[in-house]
Design an enzyme around this catalytic site. Structure first.
Site, PDB file in Angstrom:
ATOM      1  N   ASP A  19      38.226  25.137  -7.618  1.00 48.47           N
ATOM      2  CA  ASP A  19      39.098  26.065  -6.889  1.00 48.47           C
ATOM      3  C   ASP A  19      39.202  25.466  -5.486  1.00 48.47           C
ATOM      4  O   ASP A  19      38.972  24.251  -5.316  1.00 48.47           O
ATOM      5  CB  ASP A  19      38.498  27.479  -6.880  1.00 48.47           C
ATOM      6  CG  ASP A  19      39.473  28.543  -6.345  1.00 48.47           C
ATOM      7  OD1 ASP A  19      40.401  28.920  -7.068  1.00 48.47           O
ATOM      8  OD2 ASP A  19      39.326  28.975  -5.185  1.00 48.47           O
ATOM      9  N   LYS A  39      33.810  33.950 -11.718  1.00 52.31           N
ATOM     10  CA  LYS A  39      34.158  33.203 -10.500  1.00 52.31           C
ATOM     11  C   LYS A  39      32.875  32.913  -9.740  1.00 52.31           C
ATOM     12  O   LYS A  39      31.881  33.621  -9.922  1.00 52.31           O
ATOM     13  CB  LYS A  39      35.114  34.031  -9.624  1.00 52.31           C
ATOM     14  CG  LYS A  39      35.904  33.213  -8.626  1.00 52.31           C
ATOM     15  CD  LYS A  39      37.092  32.515  -9.264  1.00 52.31           C
ATOM     16  CE  LYS A  39      37.720  31.507  -8.340  1.00 52.31           C
ATOM     17  NZ  LYS A  39      38.946  30.921  -8.911  1.00 52.31           N
TER      18      LYS A  39
HETATM   19  P1  NDP Z   1      42.714  23.275  -2.267  1.00 51.72           P
HETATM   20  O1  NDP Z   1      41.462  23.381  -1.483  1.00 51.72           O
HETATM   21  O2  NDP Z   1      42.957  22.035  -3.047  1.00 51.72           O
HETATM   22  O3  NDP Z   1      43.978  23.512  -1.302  1.00 51.72           O
HETATM   23  C1  NDP Z   1      44.168  24.617  -0.490  1.00 51.72           C
HETATM   24  C2  NDP Z   1      45.248  24.231   0.514  1.00 51.72           C
HETATM   25  O4  NDP Z   1      45.626  25.347   1.300  1.00 51.72           O
HETATM   26  C3  NDP Z   1      44.799  23.164   1.493  1.00 51.72           C
HETATM   27  O5  NDP Z   1      45.903  22.333   1.771  1.00 51.72           O
HETATM   28  C4  NDP Z   1      44.383  23.978   2.721  1.00 51.72           C
HETATM   29  O6  NDP Z   1      44.410  23.241   3.912  1.00 51.72           O
HETATM   30  C5  NDP Z   1      45.469  25.016   2.697  1.00 51.72           C
HETATM   31  N1  NDP Z   1      45.141  26.248   3.394  1.00 51.72           N
HETATM   32  C6  NDP Z   1      43.969  26.910   3.462  1.00 51.72           C
HETATM   33  N2  NDP Z   1      44.099  28.019   4.204  1.00 51.72           N
HETATM   34  C7  NDP Z   1      45.390  28.053   4.607  1.00 51.72           C
HETATM   35  C8  NDP Z   1      46.144  28.944   5.396  1.00 51.72           C
HETATM   36  N3  NDP Z   1      45.597  30.042   5.914  1.00 51.72           N
HETATM   37  N4  NDP Z   1      47.460  28.654   5.598  1.00 51.72           N
HETATM   38  C9  NDP Z   1      48.030  27.557   5.058  1.00 51.72           C
HETATM   39  N5  NDP Z   1      47.355  26.667   4.313  1.00 51.72           N
HETATM   40  C10 NDP Z   1      46.055  26.920   4.092  1.00 51.72           C
HETATM   41  O7  NDP Z   1      42.775  24.544  -3.227  1.00 51.72           O
HETATM   42  P2  NDP Z   1      43.650  24.772  -4.532  1.00 51.72           P
HETATM   43  O8  NDP Z   1      44.968  24.131  -4.379  1.00 51.72           O
HETATM   44  O9  NDP Z   1      42.808  24.438  -5.707  1.00 51.72           O
HETATM   45  O10 NDP Z   1      43.804  26.351  -4.518  1.00 51.72           O
HETATM   46  C11 NDP Z   1      44.812  27.026  -3.762  1.00 51.72           C
HETATM   47  C12 NDP Z   1      44.984  28.434  -4.282  1.00 51.72           C
HETATM   48  O11 NDP Z   1      45.314  28.398  -5.685  1.00 51.72           O
HETATM   49  C13 NDP Z   1      43.747  29.339  -4.196  1.00 51.72           C
HETATM   50  O12 NDP Z   1      44.175  30.665  -4.007  1.00 51.72           O
HETATM   51  C14 NDP Z   1      43.119  29.207  -5.586  1.00 51.72           C
HETATM   52  O13 NDP Z   1      42.297  30.297  -5.915  1.00 51.72           O
HETATM   53  C15 NDP Z   1      44.394  29.190  -6.431  1.00 51.72           C
HETATM   54  N6  NDP Z   1      44.244  28.632  -7.772  1.00 51.72           N
HETATM   55  C16 NDP Z   1      43.754  27.358  -7.949  1.00 51.72           C
HETATM   56  C17 NDP Z   1      43.650  26.841  -9.222  1.00 51.72           C
HETATM   57  C18 NDP Z   1      43.254  25.425  -9.458  1.00 51.72           C
HETATM   58  O14 NDP Z   1      43.391  24.973 -10.604  1.00 51.72           O
HETATM   59  N7  NDP Z   1      42.818  24.669  -8.474  1.00 51.72           N
HETATM   60  C19 NDP Z   1      43.963  27.651 -10.417  1.00 51.72           C
HETATM   61  C20 NDP Z   1      44.564  28.948 -10.103  1.00 51.72           C
HETATM   62  C21 NDP Z   1      44.660  29.400  -8.831  1.00 51.72           C
HETATM   63  P3  NDP Z   1      43.043  22.594   4.438  1.00 51.72           P
HETATM   64  O15 NDP Z   1      42.564  21.658   3.353  1.00 51.72           O
HETATM   65  O16 NDP Z   1      43.472  21.901   5.682  1.00 51.72           O
HETATM   66  O17 NDP Z   1      42.099  23.749   4.670  1.00 51.72           O
END
Ligand code: NDP
Length: 444
Positions: free
Chosen positions: A164, A124
């Site tokens: 991520d 990571k």
């Molecule tokens: P993104 O940055 O694309 O999206 C994250 C989202 O969560 C955004 O909409 C963000 O809003 C929102 N967010 C952040 N903090 C909070 C909070 N405290 N409460 C509510 N919403 C929040 O990231 P990903 O979708 O890629 O990743 C999301 C999760 O999934 C992480 O834990 C990541 O490690 C996990 N993951 C991702 C993978 C991938 O393929 N991308 C694979 C496996 C796991 P804003 O943009 O306004 O901050």
């Protein structure tokens, strides 16, 4: 294995690394019996060796903004374990990034990658850089500066980073460009690449799709499907987007999504052009949740979490520790039957305990969100073979992998009463393969 002693020693070595210690404890507590039944693990010091990363690269990332001001961020790559394949795991760009968070993510990645059945080790990385509000040129300069250091330790057979939080197709493109220039090679060193230069179809939506496939398998054990189910999702990033899309396809209705500032409740369901609208906002790094409420007349609940909305299925897809004890109690009280983690460790240990106590179908991220890295593995295979599979082929393989992961969790997590503890099942299934490989390869 003496879990308390191991945890005490680890805490002394790494005081204050809360998320990392939390992730290690969860794994140790669930694999304890299996570990003790296999004396070769203790004899080879597997636990002591698996809980520490092989190495950590930390570096400074100086870059210049559009006004000529100099900024310095911190960059990291954690190569945790490569017993079953090259290090593999995403890069996170978010102001909250620190060593504890990246170590927890890298540690979890070892077992998640093992569960996919593909040959990938765990790693990571990331930076405390915040891409939000930055212009494309600023993001480009940051990504190039980040890669100037990172390229020295990665490679298609060594360490293959991906996206991520805060790292999507755009950032991968800028980093890939710089790697290509420095290494003078065009190889599959990153996944999540653009379709025209080595990316895989279905990769962007794979984590969310995979999460819903996993939840579908869990529901099927109770004779249930997504059809007609009310679903609540947190976040609206890569993972949430894929999950919302797939829930709609399977006949469910998503009534809430969230951002850090609150959630929206849309009783008519979030689908079709509403999803497109949010994607447009995301592409320009804009806030989504509040504008959505104005555009489609949905309720906006400032500063609240979506877990207070009555639902059948909850999919936490935003970030770690975003669903706590009170949230879990609320979900249970409102009749939720299934919680499947799209994000990594979004539910606190107290919340997980409540779900297990009430015998909910609970899919831990390690298993339920493994579809993202699995499809990254499929991207690596396509790059290696120098060919591309169709979306249908990739989706079918992803679906098959999620079904297999579910089966592995059931095999190792089912108790005498028939209840499946997916946390235990995922940890044991993921651990055994890596531990066996480490025993066979000697003490390194
Ligand atoms: P993104 O940055 O694309 O999206 C994250 C989202 O969560 C955004 O909409 C963000 O809003 C929102 N967010 C952040 N903090 C909070 C909070 N405290 N409460 C509510 N919403 C929040 O990231 P990903 O979708 O890629 O990743 C999301 C999760 O999934 C992480 O834990 C990541 O490690 C996990 N993951 C991702 C993978 C991938 O393929 N991308 C694979 C496996 C796991 P804003 O943009 O306004 O901050």
């Amino acid at each position: 294995m003496n879990v308390e002693k191991i945890m005490n020693d680890l805490e002394k070595k790494h005081p204050g690394e809360v998320e990392y210690l939390q992730a290690v404890r969860e794994v140790l507590e669930t694999i304890e019996d299996v570990y003790n039944e296999n004396p070769q693990f203790e004899a080879n010091g597997i636990i002591e060796r698996i809980i520490e990363p092989d190495r950590i690269l930390s570096f400074k990332v100086p870059w210049t903004d559009d006004n000529g001001n100099v900024h310095v961020n911190l960059g990291y790559r954690i190569q945790f374990n490569n017993a079953i394949g090259p290090y593999k795991g995403g890069l996170r760009f978010h102001p909250s990034v620190n060593l504890s968070i990246l170590k927890f993510l890298g540690f979890e990645q070892i077992f998640k990658n093992s569960l996919t059945t593909l040959p990938m080790g765990g790693g990571k990385g990331g930076s405390d850089f915040n891409p939000k509000g930055r212009s494309d040129r600023e993001i480009m300069r940051f990504c190039q500066a980040f890669m100037m250091e990172l390229w020295k330790i990665i490679g298609p057979e060594t360490d293959v980073p991906a996206g991520d939080i805060g790292v999507g197709g755009k950032e991968i493109g800028f980093m890939y460009g710089m790697y290509k220039k420095l290494a003078r090679e065009h190889t599959g060193v990153l996944t999540g690449k653009g379709l025209k230069w080595g990316g895989s179809l279905v990769r962007p939506e794979a984590t969310g799709f995979g999460n819903v496939y996993f939840a579908k398998e869990m529901l099927a054990t109770k004779g249930e499907t997504f059809k007609g189910k009310t679903v609540v999702v947190s976040g609206f990033g890569n993972v949430a987007w894929g999950a919302v899309t797939k829930v709609n396809e399977l006949g469910g209705k998503v009534v809430a999504i969230s951002g850090p500032d609150g959630y929206i409740y849309d009783k008519d369901g979030i689908s079709g052009k509403k999803i497109d609208y949010m994607l447009e906002l995301r592409a320009t790094n804009e806030d989504i949740v509040k504008p959505y409420s104005f555009e489609f007349g949905a309720e906006f609940h400032q500063g609240k979490k979506p877990w207070e909305v009555k639902c059948d299925v909850a999919l936490p897809c935003a970030t770690q520790n975003e669903l706590g004890k009170e949230d879990a109690l609320m979900l249970v009280k409102n009749g939720c039957i299934c919680v499947s983690e799209g994000a990594n460790m979004p539910c606190t240990p107290e919340a997980v305990e409540i779900f297990l106590e009430h015998k909910l179908l609970f899919g831990p991220g390690k298993a339920a969100n493994a579809g993202g890295v699995a499809t990254s593995g499929l991207e690596m295979s396509q790059n290696g073979m120098k060919l591309s599979w169709s979306a249908e082929e990739v989706d079918a393989k992803l679906h098959g992998i999620m079904v297999n992961i579910h089966e592995a969790c059931v095999k190792h997590g089912k108790d005498a009463s028939g209840f499946v503890n997916y946390v235990k099942g995922a940890n044991i299934a993921g651990f055994l393969k890596v531990a066996d490989a480490m025993v066979e390869q000697g003490i390194l």
